[in-house]
Design an enzyme around this catalytic site. Structure first.
Site, short mmCIF file in Angstrom:
data_model
loop_
_atom_site.label_atom_id
_atom_site.label_comp_id
_atom_site.label_asym_id
_atom_site.label_seq_id
_atom_site.Cartn_x
_atom_site.Cartn_y
_atom_site.Cartn_z
N VAL A 15 0.83 -1.21 0.00
CA VAL A 15 0.00 0.00 0.00
C VAL A 15 0.87 1.27 0.00
CG1 VAL A 15 -1.93 1.19 1.12
CG2 VAL A 15 -1.76 -1.30 1.30
N ILE A 138 -13.03 0.31 -2.37
CA ILE A 138 -14.45 0.70 -2.38
C ILE A 138 -14.67 1.83 -1.37
CG2 ILE A 138 -16.82 -0.08 -1.96
CD1 ILE A 138 -15.94 -2.93 -2.57
N GLU A 192 -2.75 -13.41 3.74
CA GLU A 192 -1.97 -12.61 4.68
C GLU A 192 -0.81 -13.46 5.20
OE1 GLU A 192 -2.84 -9.47 5.98
OE2 GLU A 192 -4.74 -9.22 4.95
N ASP A 203 -9.94 -11.00 9.58
CA ASP A 203 -9.75 -9.76 8.80
C ASP A 203 -11.12 -9.18 8.40
OD1 ASP A 203 -8.12 -8.00 6.76
OD2 ASP A 203 -9.65 -9.03 5.56
N LYS A 207 -13.24 -5.59 9.66
CA LYS A 207 -13.90 -4.61 8.78
C LYS A 207 -15.35 -4.42 9.19
CE LYS A 207 -10.75 -6.03 5.11
NZ LYS A 207 -10.51 -7.00 4.05
N GLY A 304 -5.05 -4.84 -2.86
CA GLY A 304 -4.10 -4.60 -3.95
C GLY A 304 -3.57 -3.18 -3.89
P1 NAP Z 1 3.19 -4.88 3.69
O1 NAP Z 1 3.32 -5.01 2.22
O2 NAP Z 1 3.55 -6.03 4.55
O3 NAP Z 1 4.04 -3.60 4.13
C1 NAP Z 1 4.22 -3.25 5.46
C2 NAP Z 1 5.25 -2.14 5.51
O4 NAP Z 1 5.38 -1.72 6.84
C3 NAP Z 1 6.63 -2.58 5.06
O5 NAP Z 1 7.21 -1.59 4.26
C4 NAP Z 1 7.41 -2.75 6.37
O6 NAP Z 1 8.80 -2.46 6.23
C5 NAP Z 1 6.74 -1.70 7.20
N1 NAP Z 1 6.85 -1.99 8.63
C6 NAP Z 1 6.35 -3.05 9.29
N2 NAP Z 1 6.66 -2.97 10.61
C7 NAP Z 1 7.38 -1.84 10.76
C8 NAP Z 1 8.00 -1.22 11.84
N3 NAP Z 1 7.95 -1.77 13.06
N4 NAP Z 1 8.67 -0.09 11.63
C9 NAP Z 1 8.72 0.48 10.40
N5 NAP Z 1 8.15 -0.06 9.32
C10 NAP Z 1 7.48 -1.22 9.50
O7 NAP Z 1 1.70 -4.47 4.11
P2 NAP Z 1 0.58 -3.83 3.17
O8 NAP Z 1 -0.10 -4.93 2.42
O9 NAP Z 1 1.12 -2.68 2.45
O10 NAP Z 1 -0.48 -3.37 4.28
C11 NAP Z 1 -0.30 -2.20 5.02
C12 NAP Z 1 -1.58 -1.90 5.79
O11 NAP Z 1 -2.66 -1.75 4.85
C13 NAP Z 1 -2.04 -3.00 6.75
O12 NAP Z 1 -2.68 -2.42 7.86
C14 NAP Z 1 -3.05 -3.78 5.93
O13 NAP Z 1 -3.98 -4.49 6.70
C15 NAP Z 1 -3.71 -2.66 5.18
N6 NAP Z 1 -4.37 -3.06 3.93
C16 NAP Z 1 -3.69 -3.71 2.99
C17 NAP Z 1 -4.32 -4.06 1.81
C18 NAP Z 1 -3.57 -4.76 0.71
O14 NAP Z 1 -4.19 -5.02 -0.32
N7 NAP Z 1 -2.30 -5.07 0.86
C19 NAP Z 1 -5.68 -3.75 1.63
C20 NAP Z 1 -6.36 -3.06 2.64
C21 NAP Z 1 -5.70 -2.70 3.78
P3 NAP Z 1 9.80 -3.36 5.33
O15 NAP Z 1 9.26 -3.23 3.93
O16 NAP Z 1 11.10 -2.73 5.49
O17 NAP Z 1 9.68 -4.74 5.86
N1 HSE Z 2 -6.45 -10.21 3.03
C1 HSE Z 2 -7.37 -9.18 2.71
C2 HSE Z 2 -8.35 -9.71 1.68
C3 HSE Z 2 -6.62 -7.97 2.20
O1 HSE Z 2 -8.12 -10.78 1.12
O2 HSE Z 2 -9.38 -9.10 1.45
C4 HSE Z 2 -7.45 -6.71 2.19
O3 HSE Z 2 -7.85 -6.35 3.47
#
Ligand code: NAP
Ligand code: HSE
Length: 428
Positions: A15, A138, A192, A203, A207, A304
């Site tokens: 993200v 959304i 995840e 998860d 929501k 995504g």
């Molecule tokens: P991700 O790809 O795992 O990225 C997490 C990021 O946070 C990484 O850059 C990581 O650093 C950094 N991080 C983790 N712990 C840290 C710490 N203690 N100090 C500093 N940086 C730290 O996660 P993501 O998918 O982007 O998701 C981020 C948030 O968005 C979460 O709350 C997730 O639930 C939410 N979200 C994600 C999606 C999705 O589609 N991915 C959708 C809706 C909501 P490094 O890269 O250096 O490891």
């Molecule tokens: N694991 C979650 C999903 C990511 O599949 O919908 C978005 O919150």
């Protein structure tokens, strides 16, 4: 002179890098829409050396997200690290204490600490915005908080976890078992890091807890959710449900009842011709029902890089435009503590049982159901195996307690070859 809004971005994963890309590539568009230059001044992640495929030049680096949150050149702290506690919560609280607004995609943190964070932010005159936390791209938070503000919300219902919907539709389309599709989804990186968050329904329940709070003016109550994941959904049930005109979905439902707030996240049957029944793959759908507007359906990408970053930018742009709203749509101090009600409202149920193939077996089941006040709507008996006969029943509307009474009494008969499966049917 154009104003500036300076972001500090903690988290440069899926993200976070998506947000960097939009801010770099759409700077002029964002400025035109908000009258503000939206810029990133500082970033933080765990590994400074990682190549993230985005241009981070010009941004200060902080190893510690709390230090980032407190920087003088940050107006808005954007939390995209994830996790209920730890760095995400510490940095969010530090940002509020330092007088910054917060944008986050972190449903886990808000579902557990939403009330205390909202209170803290509002006491400090700051904002917490979280469009990306529910159903990814959304704009459901905006729809509920702003678009439907003139309605009593009567029900919120939806498919809010793309990975589970992918698994269930793939099982059906390919005729594969849960275990086979789980392994496939895991291999493709769809789950995840802790897959239990997805398949255990956690998860999606995070929501739902957030949506319930906005919809019903109650404090976020994750523990009040009746929660069941998809691990026990079998390919047999998917096939039999299809034969009876249904699809199985991990469905979230929240509604007020005379006995309290009912919040459920569990596998349910929905009519296969319904919009929710037709929802295939990783797509999300949220249905909002209001007393004035009727039904509003929102469908789109629930996860995504692009879709989730798009939602983060919606919040950032609102802050740039000067939109100031309480976290959950009304001041945190006004939000009531809800009384959780568990499956109070009657519904039809799907039952599958393997009966011993002997005279009177079906009659015993029918009589046990009748004695508990559960009425049969439809029934189907399938090809017998050597000693057992699979039987499917769709009941008329009944309460979960009446059904449980019948299921308990059935265990006391000598006609069951295995534990029956009971799934709620939700009409949408
Ligand atoms: P991700 O790809 O795992 O990225 C997490 C990021 O946070 C990484 O850059 C990581 O650093 C950094 N991080 C983790 N712990 C840290 C710490 N203690 N100090 C500093 N940086 C730290 O996660 P993501 O998918 O982007 O998701 C981020 C948030 O968005 C979460 O709350 C997730 O639930 C939410 N979200 C994600 C999606 C999705 O589609 N991915 C959708 C809706 C909501 P490094 O890269 O250096 O490891
Ligand atoms: N694991 C979650 C999903 C990511 O599949 O919908 C978005 O919150």
């Amino acid at each position: 002179m154009t104003q500036q809004l300076r972001l500090g971005l903690a988290g440069l994963g899926t993200v976070g890098t998506g947000v960097v890309k939009i801010i770099r590539s759409k700077a002029a568009l964002l400025a035109a829409r908000t009258g503000t230059d939206i810029i990133i001044t500082a970033v933080s992640a765990r590994d400074k050396t990682k190549d993230r495929g985005v241009n981070l030049s010009g941004y200060a680096w902080e190893d510690d997200p709390v230090a980032l949150a407190r920087r003088d050149d940050v107006d808005v702290f954007v939390e995209l690290m994830g996790g209920t506690d730890g760095a995400a919560r510490n940095a969010t609280e530090a940002a509020i204490a330092a007088g910054k607004d917060v944008v986050t995609a972190n449903k886990a943190m808000l579902a557990i600490h939403g009330q205390s964070l909202a209170k803290m932010a509002e006491d400090a005159g700051r904002l917490i915005r979280f469009e990306a936390a529910v159903a990814g791209g959304i704009p459901v938070i905006k729809a509920l908080t702003e678009g439907l503000a003139g309605n009593e919300i009567t029900r919120v219902i939806g498919v809010m976890n793309g990975s589970c919907n992918y698994i269930l539709t793939r099982m059906e389309n390919a005729g594969l078992s849960y275990e086979e599709v789980f392994a496939e989804a895991d291999g493709l990186g769809y789950l995840e890091a802790d897959p239990q968050l997805d398949v255990g329904g956690i998860d999606a329940a995070h929501k739902l807890a957030i949506l319930s709070s906005i919809a019903f003016g109650t404090q976020v109550d994750f523990d009040g959710i009746e929660l069941e994941g998809i691990e026990r959904v079998s390919i047999e049930d998917i096939r039999h449900a299809a034969d009876m005109g249904f699809k199985i979905k991990l469905l979230g439902v929240a509604q007020k009842t005379g006995r309290g707030l009912e919040q459920r996240m569990m596998p349910c049957l929905v009519p296969d011709t319904s919009t929710l029944g037709q929802l295939d793959g990783g797509t999300n759908m949220v249905v909002l029902e209001g007393d004035e507007v009727g039904q509003v359906m929102l469908r789109g990408a629930g996860a995504g890089m692009g879709p989730t970053a798009s939602a983060v930018l919606s919040d950032v742009c609102d802050i740039a435009r000067g939109v100031r709203l309480p976290t959950f749509g009304q001041p945190a101090a006004q939000l009531l503590k809800s009384t959780p009600a568990r499956s109070v409202l009657p519904a039809p149920y799907y039952l599958r049982m393997d009966l011993m193939d002997k005279p009177g077996a079906l009659a015993k089941v029918a009589s046990v159901l009748g004695n508990a006040g559960v009425s049969i709507d439809r029934m189907r008996q399938y090809g017998h195996s050597e000693h057992t006969a699979p039987v499917l029943i769709v009941t008329h509307k009944t309460t979960r307690s009446a059904l449980d009474e019948a299921l308990a009494a059935m265990q006391g008969t000598d006609v069951l070859a295995s534990t029956p499966v009971a799934l709620r049917i939700e009409n949408v």
